[in-house]
Design a protein around this motif. Structure first.
Motif, mmCIF file in Angstrom:
data_model
loop_
_atom_site.group_PDB
_atom_site.id
_atom_site.type_symbol
_atom_site.label_atom_id
_atom_site.label_comp_id
_atom_site.label_asym_id
_atom_site.label_seq_id
_atom_site.Cartn_x
_atom_site.Cartn_y
_atom_site.Cartn_z
ATOM 1 N N LEU A 85 0.833 -1.360 -0.339
ATOM 2 C CA LEU A 85 0.183 -0.415 0.069
ATOM 3 C C LEU A 85 0.799 0.923 0.295
ATOM 4 O O LEU A 85 1.720 1.874 0.815
ATOM 5 C CB LEU A 85 -0.347 -0.045 1.382
ATOM 6 C CG LEU A 85 -2.193 -0.606 1.087
ATOM 7 C CD1 LEU A 85 -2.960 -0.492 2.846
ATOM 8 C CD2 LEU A 85 -3.521 -0.286 -0.027
ATOM 9 N N ILE A 86 0.982 2.377 -1.223
ATOM 10 C CA ILE A 86 1.635 3.412 -0.426
ATOM 11 C C ILE A 86 0.528 4.039 -0.658
ATOM 12 O O ILE A 86 -1.011 4.911 -1.319
ATOM 13 C CB ILE A 86 2.175 3.905 -2.397
ATOM 14 C CG1 ILE A 86 3.464 2.493 -2.911
ATOM 15 C CG2 ILE A 86 2.700 5.175 -2.560
ATOM 16 C CD1 ILE A 86 3.767 2.364 -4.019
ATOM 17 N N LEU A 87 0.655 5.570 0.173
ATOM 18 C CA LEU A 87 -0.063 6.162 0.913
ATOM 19 C C LEU A 87 0.431 7.642 0.101
ATOM 20 O O LEU A 87 1.645 8.165 0.757
ATOM 21 C CB LEU A 87 -0.791 6.419 2.468
ATOM 22 C CG LEU A 87 -0.590 4.694 2.887
ATOM 23 C CD1 LEU A 87 -0.704 4.367 4.439
ATOM 24 C CD2 LEU A 87 -2.672 4.673 2.830
ATOM 25 N N SER A 88 0.026 8.595 -0.374
ATOM 26 C CA SER A 88 -0.365 9.914 -0.709
ATOM 27 C C SER A 88 -1.160 10.923 -0.079
ATOM 28 O O SER A 88 -2.383 10.076 0.197
ATOM 29 C CB SER A 88 0.862 10.011 -2.240
ATOM 30 O OG SER A 88 -0.299 10.080 -2.676
ATOM 31 N N LYS A 89 -0.804 12.323 -0.271
ATOM 32 C CA LYS A 89 -1.759 13.475 -0.390
ATOM 33 C C LYS A 89 -2.949 12.978 -1.267
ATOM 34 O O LYS A 89 -3.782 13.816 -1.189
ATOM 35 C CB LYS A 89 -0.788 14.276 0.443
ATOM 36 C CG LYS A 89 0.045 14.543 1.468
ATOM 37 C CD LYS A 89 0.397 15.532 2.122
ATOM 38 C CE LYS A 89 1.560 15.345 2.880
ATOM 39 N NZ LYS A 89 3.107 16.523 3.009
ATOM 40 N N LYS A 90 -2.627 12.819 -2.966
ATOM 41 C CA LYS A 90 -3.211 12.760 -3.226
ATOM 42 C C LYS A 90 -4.755 10.891 -3.704
ATOM 43 O O LYS A 90 -5.720 11.019 -4.339
ATOM 44 C CB LYS A 90 -2.696 12.312 -4.834
ATOM 45 C CG LYS A 90 -1.918 13.893 -5.162
ATOM 46 C CD LYS A 90 -1.080 13.238 -6.537
ATOM 47 C CE LYS A 90 -0.828 14.999 -6.317
ATOM 48 N NZ LYS A 90 0.576 14.893 -7.477
ATOM 49 N N GLY A 91 -4.125 9.875 -2.355
ATOM 50 C CA GLY A 91 -4.891 9.176 -2.429
ATOM 51 C C GLY A 91 -4.232 7.746 -2.368
ATOM 52 O O GLY A 91 -3.111 7.897 -1.444
ATOM 53 N N LYS A 92 -4.392 6.836 -2.549
ATOM 54 C CA LYS A 92 -3.287 5.231 -2.244
ATOM 55 C C LYS A 92 -3.241 4.347 -3.068
ATOM 56 O O LYS A 92 -4.623 4.321 -4.106
ATOM 57 C CB LYS A 92 -3.937 4.868 -0.843
ATOM 58 C CG LYS A 92 -5.433 4.319 -0.933
ATOM 59 C CD LYS A 92 -6.039 3.968 1.053
ATOM 60 C CE LYS A 92 -7.743 3.922 0.392
ATOM 61 N NZ LYS A 92 -7.811 4.193 2.275
ATOM 62 N N LYS A 93 -2.254 3.826 -3.106
ATOM 63 C CA LYS A 93 -2.271 2.594 -4.979
ATOM 64 C C LYS A 93 -1.996 0.995 -3.916
ATOM 65 O O LYS A 93 -1.829 0.978 -2.512
ATOM 66 C CB LYS A 93 -1.094 3.342 -5.310
ATOM 67 C CG LYS A 93 -0.941 4.598 -6.270
ATOM 68 C CD LYS A 93 -0.064 4.029 -6.995
ATOM 69 C CE LYS A 93 -0.132 5.477 -8.025
ATOM 70 N NZ LYS A 93 1.333 6.291 -8.700
ATOM 71 N N ALA A 94 -2.918 0.766 -4.162
ATOM 72 C CA ALA A 94 -2.736 -0.893 -3.235
ATOM 73 C C ALA A 94 -1.973 -1.989 -4.675
ATOM 74 O O ALA A 94 -3.082 -2.170 -5.672
ATOM 75 C CB ALA A 94 -4.592 -1.184 -3.407
#
Length: 371
Positions: A85-94
Motif C-alpha cells: 500500500l502506498i499512501l500519499s496526499k493524493k490518495g492510495k495505491k494498492a
C-alpha cells in the motif's frame, strides 16, 4: 495465513523499518507513545486499506514526508503473497502480487485480520455508528461483493441527499431524477440489509457457544440486527423493497424538512442480549466485556469457516483491560494456528505460557531495539 515480513517507510513515527515475524505469537513491548500501536495499525491498514483509528489517510504519513508505504509478505495455504500500500496526499495505491488494483474492493480480503483494542470493549455500549462500522468492516473482509454494494448504496444516498438539500423546507418534491435515485436507493439498501442479516446469523452461531463457555455456562448470548424500519430477516427481497418504498413515501415530508435520507441501513443497529436482558442497558461491565470478547473470538472462527484459513489476530493493549480469567480464555483460544500480535508495556504481569513462548520485539521511539 500469517504475515512473514513487514516493511514500513514513513508510516506514522516510523522512518524506515523491516521486520520478520513468528507465525505464532509476536509481542511488541514498550512504553506508551513509542510506536507499538502505530505498528499494529500498519498491519490493520495493510489488510483493510484504511485505519481503525482515523479516517484521514494523511495522518498515517510521517511528518514532512510526501508519502508512506506498507509492504507485507503474506504466507497463505496456497503460497506466498506480497501486498503493498502506498499512501500519499493524493490518495492510495494498492498492489497484490506486485500488480496494482484498480478497485480497493479487489484488494481487501487478501489478508484477513481481527483487531481487538480497548475501544472494542465499547462495541456493546458505544454508539450505533460504532456497531455499524464493525459490521461493515467485518463483512467486507469475507465478501468483496458487500463492499461494492455498500459503496454503491452510499453513492446513491449522497446523490439523493443532494436533491433533498436543494429542496429543503419545501412542501413537495417533483423531480424525475429523485424518483430514479430513490428506486436505485431502495434496491441498494435491500442488498446491504440482506447481507448484514446473513452475517449476523453466522456470527450468532459462533458467538453463542463461545460466550456460554466464557461465562462458565451461566449466560446465553443472543445478537439481533435491528432494522430501523422493521424489516425482518425472513422476508424476501421484494417484501423488503415494498416495505422500504412505503416507509420512504410516508417519510418524504420529514426528509424534505431535514434535507437528508432518513430511511435505510445507515440508521440500523445491533442489539446484544444476555439471558434475554439487553446488555447495553442492563448488563454489568463484566458482561459487556464478555460479550465484546465473544464477538471477537467468534469473528476468528467465522472468517476461518468462510475463507478456509485463520485470520491474523491483533491484540492492541487489550490484555491489561481483561481480568485474569478472560485473559486466560482468550490466550487459550488462540494457541495453535492463529498468528497473534500483542502490544504491552510489560510481560511480567502475564503469566500465561502462550506469552512466555512468544517472539519479543522491543519498541522504542519508532524503532525495534535489542534488549
Amino acid at each position: 495465513m500469517y504475515i512473514e515480513r513487514l516493511e514500513l517507510k514513513d508510516f506514522r513515527n516510523y522512518d524506515s523499518i523491516e521486520m520478520n515475524f513468528s507465525s505464532k505469537i509476536n509481542v511488541l513491548i514498550g512504553e506508551n507513545a513509542q510506536g507499538k500501536t502505530n505498528l499494529m495499525e500498519s498491519l490493520y491498514v495493510l489488510s483493510m486499506a484504511k485505519s481503525h483509528r482515523t479516517s484521514n489517510d494523511k495522518e498515517l504519513i510521517r511528518w514532512e514526508a510526501d508519502y508512506g508505504k506498507i509492504k507485507g509478505d503474506i504466507q497463505k495455504k496456497y503460497g506466498h503473497l506480497p501486498l503493498e500500500l502506498i499512501l500519499s496526499k493524493k490518495g492510495k495505491k494498492a498492489k497484490v502480487n506486485h500488480l496494482e488494483q484498480t478497485r480497493l474492493s479487489d484488494y481487501i480480503g487478501q489478508l484477513n485480520v481481527v483487531m481487538f483494542a480497548p475501544e472494542d470493549l465499547y462495541l456493546v455500549k458505544g454508539s450505533p455508528q460504532v456497531r455499524r462500522r464493525f459490521l461493515d468492516m467485518e463483512i467486507g473482509q469475507i465478501s468483496p461483493i458487500y463492499l461494492h454494494d455498500l459503496l454503491h448504496f452510499q453513492k446513491i444516498m449522497k446523490q439523493r441527499n443532494h436533491i433533498l438539500k436543494q429542496h429543503q423546507g419545501k412542501p413537495m418534491l417533483n423531480d424525475v431524477m429523485f424518483d430514479v435515485y430513490t428506486e436505485q436507493y431502495i434496491d441498494a439498501a435491500v442488498k446491504v440489509i440482506q447481507k448484514r442479516f446473513h452475517f449476523m446469523q453466522l456470527l450468532q452461531q459462533w458467538a453463542e457457544p463461545i460466550h456460554y463457555g466464557i461465562s462458565r455456562g451461566l449466560e446465553k448470548l443472543r445478537i439481533s440486527y435491528n432494522s430501523s424500519t422493521g424489516i425482518q430477516p425472513e422476508w424476501t427481497a421484494n417484501e423488503m423493497k415494498n416495505h422500504l418504498e412505503k416507509k420512504i413515501t410516508d417519510s418524504q415530508s420529514r426528509e424534505l424538512y431535514r434535507g437528508v435520507s432518513l430511511i435505510g441501513p445507515h440508521r440500523d443497529d445491533l442489539q446484544f442480549f444476555v439471558n434475554d436482558y439487553d446488555v447495553q442497558t442492563y448488563g454489568s461491565q463484566g458482561q459487556q466485556r464478555t460479550t465484546a470478547l465473544s464477538l471477537k473470538l467468534a469473528e476468528i472462527e467465522l472468517i476461518k469457516q468462510e475463507v478456509g484459513e485463520s485470520p491474523v489476530l491483533l491484540l492492541d493493549d487489550v490484555l491489561s483491560e481483561l481480568d485474569d480469567y478472560r485473559q486466560s480464555h482468550l490466550l487459550n483460544t488462540i494457541q495453535g494456528d492463529v498468528q497473534t500480535f500483542v502490544t504491552t508495556t510489560s510481560v511480567e504481569g502475564i503469566a500465561h505460557d502462550t506469552i512466555q513462548q512468544a517472539e519479543l520485539f522491543h519498541v522504542e521511539q519508532g524503532a525495534i531495539v535489542d534488549q
